[in-house]
Scaffold this motif. Structure first.
Motif, PDB file in Angstrom:
ATOM      1  N   ALA A 110       0.869  -1.087   0.053  1.00  9.99           N
ATOM      2  CA  ALA A 110      -0.127   0.006   0.066  1.00  9.99           C
ATOM      3  C   ALA A 110       0.951   1.247  -0.042  1.00  9.99           C
ATOM      4  O   ALA A 110       0.679   2.169  -0.652  1.00  9.99           O
ATOM      5  N   ASP A 111       1.834   1.307   0.800  1.00 13.02           N
ATOM      6  CA  ASP A 111       3.029   2.530   0.845  1.00 13.02           C
ATOM      7  C   ASP A 111       3.505   2.828  -0.625  1.00 13.02           C
ATOM      8  O   ASP A 111       3.696   3.703  -1.176  1.00 13.02           O
ATOM      9  N   GLU A 116      -3.602   5.525   0.434  1.00 17.74           N
ATOM     10  CA  GLU A 116      -3.776   5.879   2.050  1.00 17.74           C
ATOM     11  C   GLU A 116      -4.698   5.298   2.718  1.00 17.74           C
ATOM     12  O   GLU A 116      -4.975   5.389   3.984  1.00 17.74           O
ATOM     13  N   SER A 117      -5.569   4.455   2.042  1.00 13.46           N
ATOM     14  CA  SER A 117      -6.725   3.867   2.944  1.00 13.46           C
ATOM     15  C   SER A 117      -6.668   2.230   2.298  1.00 13.46           C
ATOM     16  O   SER A 117      -6.463   2.015   1.112  1.00 13.46           O
ATOM     17  N   LEU A 118      -6.972   1.622   3.337  1.00  7.59           N
ATOM     18  CA  LEU A 118      -6.761  -0.171   2.710  1.00  7.59           C
ATOM     19  C   LEU A 118      -7.777  -0.736   3.782  1.00  7.59           C
ATOM     20  O   LEU A 118      -7.914  -0.557   4.924  1.00  7.59           O
ATOM     21  N   THR A 148       3.680   3.001   8.715  1.00  6.25           N
ATOM     22  CA  THR A 148       3.029   3.049   7.315  1.00  6.25           C
ATOM     23  C   THR A 148       2.554   4.397   7.098  1.00  6.25           C
ATOM     24  O   THR A 148       2.195   5.161   8.033  1.00  6.25           O
ATOM     25  N   VAL A 150      -0.085   4.579   5.300  1.00  5.87           N
ATOM     26  CA  VAL A 150      -1.681   4.363   5.332  1.00  5.87           C
ATOM     27  C   VAL A 150      -2.307   5.219   6.546  1.00  5.87           C
ATOM     28  O   VAL A 150      -1.593   4.989   7.663  1.00  5.87           O
TER      29      VAL A 150
END
Length: 186
Positions: A110-111, A116-118, A148, A150
């Motif tokens: 994700a990074d 930014e959202s997961l 993170t 996120v």
């Protein structure tokens, strides 16, 4: 890329494929071609190109994660992060470390993607047989303890007992209510 050790973590009861996040995680098998449970639902929602893209990246080893486009999933979901959980064999074969690695590798993907959202399902608790309470504890501890970028992590529970378990671990549900929802046993 800036990192934070404290993303907001929330628990919801619902359908992983309908989350309002930049990326979703699917609990995949090593072939990344689709399977049952949550992975089957993600593949049905994303369309056949997801299996084609996953197959091109396979195999994915247990504890690792790779990303593909989200294809036919509804925006804002732009990416599917595929992770392969451990098959539960009683706990003596490194299963807990492999599951924690799944969560860390998903955050790293994700990074890398700038998501930014997961949203996460309960990895490995279905056909792979990982005990739900232990899996929930590993998920919460790993996700809240891994640096993170996120900012929002959504734990998507398929059923009320899983939602209650995750919420209790995050301190969002009184322990006595958790016991009631789980039939008095923890």
């Amino acid at each position: 890329m800036p990192t934070t050790s404290h993303p907001r973590v929330e628990v919801v009861l619902g359908d992983l494929t309908e989350q309002d996040t930049a990326a979703i995680v699917t609990a995949a098998n090593e072939s990344l071609l689709g399977g049952g449970g949550v992975d089957g639902a993600v593949h049905r929602a994303a369309g056949p190109r997801l299996a084609q893209a996953g197959g091109a990246l396979a195999p994915c080893e247990p504890g690792d994660a790779v990303a593909t486009p989200a294809f036919d999933l509804c925006p804002p979901v732009r990416h599917v992060i595929h992770t392969v959980g451990p098959l539960w064999e009683g706990g003596g074969y490194g299963e807990t470390e492999v599951l924690a690695s799944c969560y860390r590798r998903c955050l790293a993907e994700a990074d890398r993607l700038g998501a930014e959202s997961l949203a996460f399902p309960a990895i490995a608790t279905g056909a792979y047989g990982f005990p739900a309470e232990l899996a929930a504890r590993i998920a919460v501890e790993t996700l809240t303890g891994t640096p993170t970028a996120v900012t929002l992590i959504r734990l998507v529970a398929f059923d009320a007992p899983t939602r209650a378990l995750l919420a209790a671990l995050l301190g969002d549900l009184p322990g006595d209510l958790l016991g009631d929802l789980l039939g008095g046993s923890r």
